[in-house]
Design a protein around this motif. Structure first.
Motif, mmCIF file in Angstrom:
data_model
loop_
_atom_site.group_PDB
_atom_site.id
_atom_site.type_symbol
_atom_site.label_atom_id
_atom_site.label_comp_id
_atom_site.label_asym_id
_atom_site.label_seq_id
_atom_site.Cartn_x
_atom_site.Cartn_y
_atom_site.Cartn_z
ATOM 1 N N ASP A 368 -24.251 -8.427 -33.111
ATOM 2 C CA ASP A 368 -24.201 -6.969 -33.045
ATOM 3 C C ASP A 368 -22.790 -6.456 -33.329
ATOM 4 N N LEU A 369 -21.796 -7.056 -32.696
ATOM 5 C CA LEU A 369 -20.421 -6.599 -32.878
ATOM 6 C C LEU A 369 -19.902 -6.903 -34.282
ATOM 7 N N LEU A 370 -20.315 -8.027 -34.849
ATOM 8 C CA LEU A 370 -19.897 -8.332 -36.220
ATOM 9 C C LEU A 370 -20.541 -7.383 -37.226
ATOM 10 N N ASP A 371 -21.768 -6.945 -36.951
ATOM 11 C CA ASP A 371 -22.394 -5.939 -37.823
ATOM 12 C C ASP A 371 -21.514 -4.692 -37.895
ATOM 13 N N SER A 372 -21.049 -4.244 -36.742
ATOM 14 C CA SER A 372 -20.193 -3.057 -36.697
ATOM 15 C C SER A 372 -18.853 -3.321 -37.374
ATOM 16 N N ALA A 373 -18.262 -4.473 -37.081
ATOM 17 C CA ALA A 373 -16.942 -4.783 -37.630
ATOM 18 C C ALA A 373 -16.987 -4.868 -39.148
ATOM 19 N N GLU A 374 -18.009 -5.544 -39.683
ATOM 20 C CA GLU A 374 -18.084 -5.711 -41.135
ATOM 21 C C GLU A 374 -18.456 -4.413 -41.844
ATOM 22 N N ALA A 375 -19.085 -3.482 -41.122
ATOM 23 C CA ALA A 375 -19.355 -2.169 -41.709
ATOM 24 C C ALA A 375 -18.083 -1.331 -41.781
ATOM 25 N N ALA A 376 -17.107 -1.665 -40.938
ATOM 26 C CA ALA A 376 -15.879 -0.866 -40.858
ATOM 27 C C ALA A 376 -14.722 -1.458 -41.653
ATOM 28 N N VAL A 377 -14.594 -2.792 -41.649
ATOM 29 C CA VAL A 377 -13.463 -3.454 -42.308
ATOM 30 C C VAL A 377 -13.959 -4.729 -42.981
ATOM 31 N N HIS A 378 -13.092 -5.330 -43.786
ATOM 32 C CA HIS A 378 -13.399 -6.647 -44.350
ATOM 33 C C HIS A 378 -12.918 -7.704 -43.364
ATOM 34 N N VAL A 379 -13.835 -8.491 -42.853
ATOM 35 C CA VAL A 379 -13.504 -9.504 -41.851
ATOM 36 C C VAL A 379 -13.270 -10.846 -42.535
ATOM 37 N N ASP A 380 -12.167 -11.500 -42.193
ATOM 38 C CA ASP A 380 -11.862 -12.824 -42.729
ATOM 39 C C ASP A 380 -12.157 -13.927 -41.716
ATOM 40 N N ASN A 381 -11.689 -13.729 -40.500
ATOM 41 C CA ASN A 381 -11.741 -14.789 -39.504
ATOM 42 C C ASN A 381 -12.146 -14.195 -38.161
ATOM 43 N N VAL A 382 -12.867 -14.980 -37.361
ATOM 44 C CA VAL A 382 -13.347 -14.530 -36.055
ATOM 45 C C VAL A 382 -12.771 -15.445 -34.980
ATOM 46 N N LEU A 383 -12.143 -14.845 -33.981
ATOM 47 C CA LEU A 383 -11.592 -15.584 -32.849
ATOM 48 C C LEU A 383 -12.383 -15.224 -31.599
ATOM 49 N N MET A 384 -12.759 -16.234 -30.822
ATOM 50 C CA MET A 384 -13.532 -15.993 -29.602
ATOM 51 C C MET A 384 -13.097 -16.964 -28.515
ATOM 52 N N ASP A 385 -13.463 -16.631 -27.286
ATOM 53 C CA ASP A 385 -13.170 -17.499 -26.155
ATOM 54 C C ASP A 385 -14.232 -18.595 -26.075
ATOM 55 N N ARG A 386 -14.009 -19.572 -25.189
ATOM 56 C CA ARG A 386 -14.906 -20.729 -25.103
ATOM 57 C C ARG A 386 -16.304 -20.366 -24.619
ATOM 58 N N GLU A 387 -16.485 -19.194 -24.009
ATOM 59 C CA GLU A 387 -17.834 -18.828 -23.586
ATOM 60 C C GLU A 387 -18.753 -18.581 -24.784
ATOM 61 N N PHE A 388 -18.169 -18.488 -25.991
ATOM 62 C CA PHE A 388 -18.954 -18.291 -27.204
ATOM 63 C C PHE A 388 -19.045 -19.574 -28.035
ATOM 64 N N ASP A 389 -18.892 -20.736 -27.402
ATOM 65 C CA ASP A 389 -18.831 -21.979 -28.177
ATOM 66 C C ASP A 389 -20.203 -22.555 -28.521
ATOM 67 N N SER A 390 -21.258 -21.776 -28.351
ATOM 68 C CA SER A 390 -22.605 -22.232 -28.694
ATOM 69 C C SER A 390 -22.715 -22.525 -30.185
ATOM 70 N N GLN A 391 -23.380 -23.626 -30.519
ATOM 71 C CA GLN A 391 -23.548 -23.983 -31.929
ATOM 72 C C GLN A 391 -24.352 -22.932 -32.687
#
Length: 557
Positions: A368-391
């Motif tokens: 959901d958040l990447l949908d918004s981000a990519e609609a607003a800017v060109h995204v190159d790289n995504v950084l997240m905390d370990r709670e998002f380490d799901s495959q």
């Protein structure tokens, strides 16, 4: 190709389908009416942003002649009261054409119109006005506000056309209206405050029309007063609506200001999706304003994270889906919000914010958040905390063509590997790994073990494990993720206090605080560029100064 009824319908159909665009602006916000020049500027910016993307639209002259201005009320901006040969809509188009071509004298406009009969027909002009008529019209008939709108709009059209690859008569000035010449440089405290005041006023008038309480027409208290009050609440840490409304009466210059309970009630009437949509529109306006600066690149690294409100100690009966367990797996409960923010060398703007509720998966939140981000800017790289380490999260990011750097929670195999590295005295190690997605499907990633310097541990815990689908050189970028944590501290400082369990009210307070934070960082970038000619990440404008200026200088908040 030339503009046709079909191509024009195509443009306005696309605008109608854009969730972040409203045309005409006076229909979507009480800040404008049909005679507001700022509303007209915004309308032309909205249409020009889409117009030149159409393959049939490759002429700025055609844009000037085809843009529909029939809805705009020019009468308040006409200082002549008697009968005249030329209508204000015709004159608006003529002078817009003059500014777009960069002509300094009316004679050049007269010559151009005289030698282009097709354009003259499109403009609805049977007899070309002479130079003296045009001079008197510009200097005596049009109001200063309308003249400024024409100049600003011409710059917008040139930039939008050039960005779309359309030939333009001359290079547009991409400096914002309040900018001075480069040789002027003054970074004293007073110069910073003076510049911030001008820029804050400009930016707030761009951003805040995205917010609306959907009130009936004819309300005695202007809607701006509600945003003014909300900003006032952010000026003082821990200030709630009732107390803030009482103190606001004495600090505001308005004749009437909202009561605390009325303020809360209007916000409670907004749905979660309405709040999120208004926020996204406001951020899009802010990004569009920054896009004219070469120091701002509408691309880069984004960080996604979840933050918690202070632990909730009351009775959460009936609100178990909204007041959920904390990330630390304690017996405490709290409201949680997720955001996506620009980090790295970019100005740290919060691109979107959303609530986290019981049952929301990390994959759904990130998507959901990447949908918004990519609609607003060109995204190159995504950084997240370990709670998002799901495959499954990592696979989704890879499928979008994005790279990621995410720390991994150490399981048995990672701990064993870290112990072997410790025995060998090896500080860094890389290995490819396939993560099982189910049904014989796998996600390929690279595990990078890195030994921490000056670790407090003497065992395998000296090592951190990161996962990435790109070069290990990008691991250094992960340090940028701390910016989102730093941002949360400021955002929470800007939030109004409340004991209410109303989920929409809580989300609005958080989202508005994110917006104030983003405005602060945007204002700081513009002030730095204006005063020094470059942008350093460390702000020179304080957050408190920006909030105070929003309240005192603009009356919008």
């Amino acid at each position: 190709m030339v503009a046709s009824c079909y191509s024009q319908r195509s443009v306005f159909r696309r605008i109608a389908q854009q969730s972040y665009a409203e045309w005409p602006a006076y229909d979507s916000t009480p800040l404008y009416d049909q005679s507001s020049p700022c509303g007209l500027e915004e309308d032309i910016r909205t249409v020009a942003s889409t117009w030149f993307d159409h393959e049939a639209h490759n002429s700025v002259d055609e844009f000037v002649s085809h843009y529909p201005v029939a809805y705009f009320q020019f009468r308040p901006h006409d200082r002549y009261s008697g009968a005249t040969q030329y209508g204000m809509d015709q004159l608006f188009r003529l002078f817009l054409l003059k500014e777009i071509h960069g002509w300094t004298h009316e004679t050049e406009l007269v010559t151009y119109i005289s030698t282009h009969p097709d354009l003259r027909e499109q403009l609805g002009i049977e007899t070309v006005p002479d130079q003296s008529t045009l001079w008197r019209t510009w200097n005596e008939r049009l109001t200063a506000e309308l003249r400024e709108t024409i100049e600003t709009t011409a710059r917008t059209v040139l930039i939008k056309a050039q960005d779309a690859g359309v030939a333009v008569p001359h290079e547009p000035d991409r400096r914002l209206p309040f900018q001075r010449d480069e040789e002027e440089s003054d970074t004293s405290d007073q110069a910073i405050l003076d510049e911030a005041a001008s820029i804050t006023d400009h930016v707030s008038h761009v951003v805040f029309p995205a917010f609306s309480l959907n009130r009936d027409d004819g309300c005695e208290i202007h809607e701006n007063a509600y945003w003014d009050l909300q900003t006032h609440l952010g000026l003082r840490e821990g200030l709630a609506a009732n107390e803030g409304a009482r103190s606001f009466v004495y600090e505001s210059t308005r004749d009437r200001t909202p009561l605390g309970h009325a303020h809360r009630e209007h916000i409670r009437n907004l749905s979660i999706e309405q709040i999120r949509e208004m926020y996204r529109q406001a951020i899009d306006r802010l990004l569009n304003e920054l896009a004219g600066r070469e120091e701002f690149v509408r691309a880069g690294i984004v960080a996604i994270d979840i933050t918690e409100a202070d632990p909730f100690t009351g009775d959460r009966t009936g609100h178990e889906d909204e007041i959920i367990g904390t990330k630390e797996q304690t017996d405490e409960y709290a409201y949680q919000w997720a955001t996506v923010q620009l980090v790295g060398n970019a100005v740290p703007i919060v691109l979107d914010a959303r609530p986290v509720q019981k049952g929301d998966t990390r994959k759904e939140i990130v998507e959901d958040l990447l949908d918004s981000a990519e609609a607003a800017v060109h995204v190159d790289n995504v950084l997240m905390d370990r709670e998002f380490d799901s495959q499954h999260v990592l696979e989704m990011i890879s499928q979008r063509g994005l790279s990621y750097v995410v720390p991994k929670r150490m399981q048995t195999s990672e701990k064993a590997q870290a112990k072997r590295l410790l025995q060998r005295g090896q500080d860094r190690y890389e290995t490819d790994r396939k993560l099982h997605l189910g049904k014989n499907e796998w996600h390929e990633t690279t595990l990078i073990y890195r030994r921490k310097e000056d670790s407090e541990y003497d065992d395998h815990r000296q090592y951190s494990v990161f996962m990435t689908n790109t070069s290990s050189a990008y691991l250094t970028e992960y340090g940028y993720r701390w910016e989102i944590e730093s941002g949360y501290k400021s955002i929470k400082r800007f939030m109004a206090a409340t004991t209410s369990k109303h989920f929409g009210l809580r989300l609005f307070y958080f989202a508005f605080a994110c917006l104030l934070y983003s405005i602060w960082r945007a204002v700081d970038l513009l002030v730095q560029v204006e005063l020094t000619g470059e942008y350093e990440h460390s702000p020179i404008v304080t957050a408190d100064n920006t909030l105070t200026l929003l309240k005192k200088e603009t009356g919008i908040g």
